[in-house]
Each structure stands twice: as structure tokens, then as C-alpha cells.
Design a protein around this motif. Structure first.
Motif, short mmCIF file in Angstrom:
data_model
loop_
_atom_site.label_atom_id
_atom_site.label_comp_id
_atom_site.label_asym_id
_atom_site.label_seq_id
_atom_site.Cartn_x
_atom_site.Cartn_y
_atom_site.Cartn_z
N GLU A 86 0.81 -1.21 0.00
CA GLU A 86 0.00 0.00 0.00
C GLU A 86 0.85 1.27 0.00
O GLU A 86 0.38 2.32 -0.42
CB GLU A 86 -0.92 0.00 1.22
CG GLU A 86 -1.93 -1.13 1.19
CD GLU A 86 -2.70 -1.21 2.50
OE1 GLU A 86 -2.49 -0.35 3.37
OE2 GLU A 86 -3.50 -2.13 2.63
N ASP A 87 2.06 1.19 0.46
CA ASP A 87 2.89 2.38 0.56
C ASP A 87 3.90 2.50 -0.59
O ASP A 87 4.92 3.15 -0.45
CB ASP A 87 3.63 2.40 1.90
CG ASP A 87 4.54 1.20 2.08
OD1 ASP A 87 4.39 0.24 1.33
OD2 ASP A 87 5.39 1.23 2.99
N THR A 88 3.63 1.90 -1.72
CA THR A 88 4.54 1.99 -2.85
C THR A 88 4.43 3.36 -3.51
O THR A 88 3.38 4.01 -3.47
CB THR A 88 4.26 0.90 -3.89
OG1 THR A 88 2.93 1.03 -4.33
CG2 THR A 88 4.49 -0.48 -3.31
N ILE A 89 5.51 3.78 -4.13
CA ILE A 89 5.55 5.06 -4.84
C ILE A 89 5.44 4.77 -6.33
O ILE A 89 6.25 4.03 -6.88
CB ILE A 89 6.85 5.82 -4.53
CG1 ILE A 89 6.94 6.09 -3.03
CG2 ILE A 89 6.93 7.10 -5.34
CD1 ILE A 89 8.26 6.68 -2.60
N VAL A 90 4.46 5.36 -6.97
CA VAL A 90 4.27 5.15 -8.40
C VAL A 90 5.13 6.18 -9.14
O VAL A 90 5.06 7.38 -8.89
CB VAL A 90 2.79 5.34 -8.79
CG1 VAL A 90 2.61 5.16 -10.28
CG2 VAL A 90 1.93 4.35 -8.02
N VAL A 91 5.96 5.71 -10.05
CA VAL A 91 6.83 6.58 -10.85
C VAL A 91 6.41 6.46 -12.30
O VAL A 91 6.42 5.38 -12.88
CB VAL A 91 8.31 6.17 -10.68
CG1 VAL A 91 9.21 7.03 -11.53
CG2 VAL A 91 8.72 6.23 -9.22
N ASN A 92 6.04 7.58 -12.89
CA ASN A 92 5.58 7.59 -14.27
C ASN A 92 6.69 7.97 -15.25
O ASN A 92 6.53 7.78 -16.44
CB ASN A 92 4.40 8.55 -14.44
CG ASN A 92 3.19 8.08 -13.65
OD1 ASN A 92 2.97 6.88 -13.52
ND2 ASN A 92 2.42 9.00 -13.11
N GLU A 93 7.78 8.51 -14.74
CA GLU A 93 8.89 8.92 -15.61
C GLU A 93 9.81 7.73 -15.86
O GLU A 93 10.03 6.90 -15.00
CB GLU A 93 9.69 10.05 -14.96
CG GLU A 93 8.87 11.27 -14.64
CD GLU A 93 9.65 12.28 -13.80
OE1 GLU A 93 10.87 12.07 -13.62
OE2 GLU A 93 9.05 13.24 -13.35
N SER A 94 10.36 7.69 -17.07
CA SER A 94 11.33 6.63 -17.35
C SER A 94 12.73 7.19 -17.16
O SER A 94 12.98 8.37 -17.33
CB SER A 94 11.16 6.13 -18.78
OG SER A 94 11.43 7.17 -19.69
N ILE A 95 13.63 6.32 -16.80
CA ILE A 95 15.03 6.72 -16.60
C ILE A 95 15.73 6.55 -17.93
O ILE A 95 15.86 5.44 -18.45
CB ILE A 95 15.70 5.86 -15.52
CG1 ILE A 95 14.96 6.05 -14.19
CG2 ILE A 95 17.16 6.21 -15.39
CD1 ILE A 95 15.43 5.13 -13.10
N GLY A 96 16.19 7.68 -18.49
CA GLY A 96 16.83 7.63 -19.81
C GLY A 96 18.28 7.26 -19.74
O GLY A 96 18.74 6.30 -20.37
N LYS A 97 19.04 7.99 -18.97
CA LYS A 97 20.48 7.75 -18.88
C LYS A 97 20.94 8.00 -17.47
O LYS A 97 20.59 9.00 -16.86
CB LYS A 97 21.21 8.69 -19.84
CG LYS A 97 22.66 8.38 -20.02
CD LYS A 97 23.35 9.41 -20.88
CE LYS A 97 23.43 8.92 -22.29
NZ LYS A 97 24.28 9.80 -23.13
N VAL A 98 21.73 7.08 -16.93
CA VAL A 98 22.27 7.23 -15.59
C VAL A 98 23.68 7.78 -15.71
O VAL A 98 24.52 7.18 -16.40
CB VAL A 98 22.30 5.87 -14.86
CG1 VAL A 98 22.90 6.01 -13.49
CG2 VAL A 98 20.89 5.29 -14.77
N PRO A 99 23.94 8.94 -15.07
CA PRO A 99 25.29 9.52 -15.19
C PRO A 99 26.32 8.66 -14.46
O PRO A 99 26.09 8.16 -13.37
CB PRO A 99 25.14 10.88 -14.52
CG PRO A 99 23.94 10.78 -13.65
CD PRO A 99 23.06 9.74 -14.27
N VAL A 100 27.48 8.52 -15.08
CA VAL A 100 28.57 7.74 -14.51
C VAL A 100 29.71 8.70 -14.20
O VAL A 100 30.12 9.48 -15.05
CB VAL A 100 29.04 6.65 -15.49
CG1 VAL A 100 30.19 5.85 -14.88
CG2 VAL A 100 27.88 5.74 -15.85
#
Length: 65
Positions: free
Chosen positions: A50-64
């Protein structure tokens, strides 16, 4: 020269387990079932989402770095 390895004819409980070995096997089986039941009960009790966070954005690139 004598071999120290057991043969089928010298193993006492080749066909069926007897005595303390049988008790150990049943203890391990019962312990596994009990632990499994505890984990299932904990999952059912604490596993609410019940306490989950819904994320609608997609992760495009993770900075390294």
C-alpha cells in the motif's frame, strides 16, 4: 592392504534409514517446513504494498562519474 571405503554390503541402512540418521533427516525436513511457513506468514503479514511510490517517468540515462 585393506580399503577403508564402505561397500553396499557393509552399509547397515542402505535400503532404509534407521535410528539416529532417520531422526536427523526428519528433523531437517520438519525444520525446513516450519521455516517456510514462518516466512510465508511474515510475507503475508508484512508484505502489503500500500505504501509503494508510483513513478511515471522513465530513466533515460544514468550519469557515470
Amino acid at each position: 592392504m585393506q580399503d577403508n571405503e564402505p561397500t553396499l554390503s557393509s552399509i547397515e541402512d542402505y535400503d532404509t534409514l534407521k535410528g539416529s540418521k532417520k531422526k536427523v533427516v526428519w528433523t531437517v525436513i520438519i525444520s525446513g517446513l516450519l521455516l517456510g511457513a514462518i516466512f510465508v506468514a511474515a510475507k503475508m503479514y508484512y508484505g502489503s504494498t500500500e505504501d509503494t511510490i508510483v513513478v511515471n517517468e522513465s530513466i533515460g540515462k544514468v550519469p557515470v562519474k
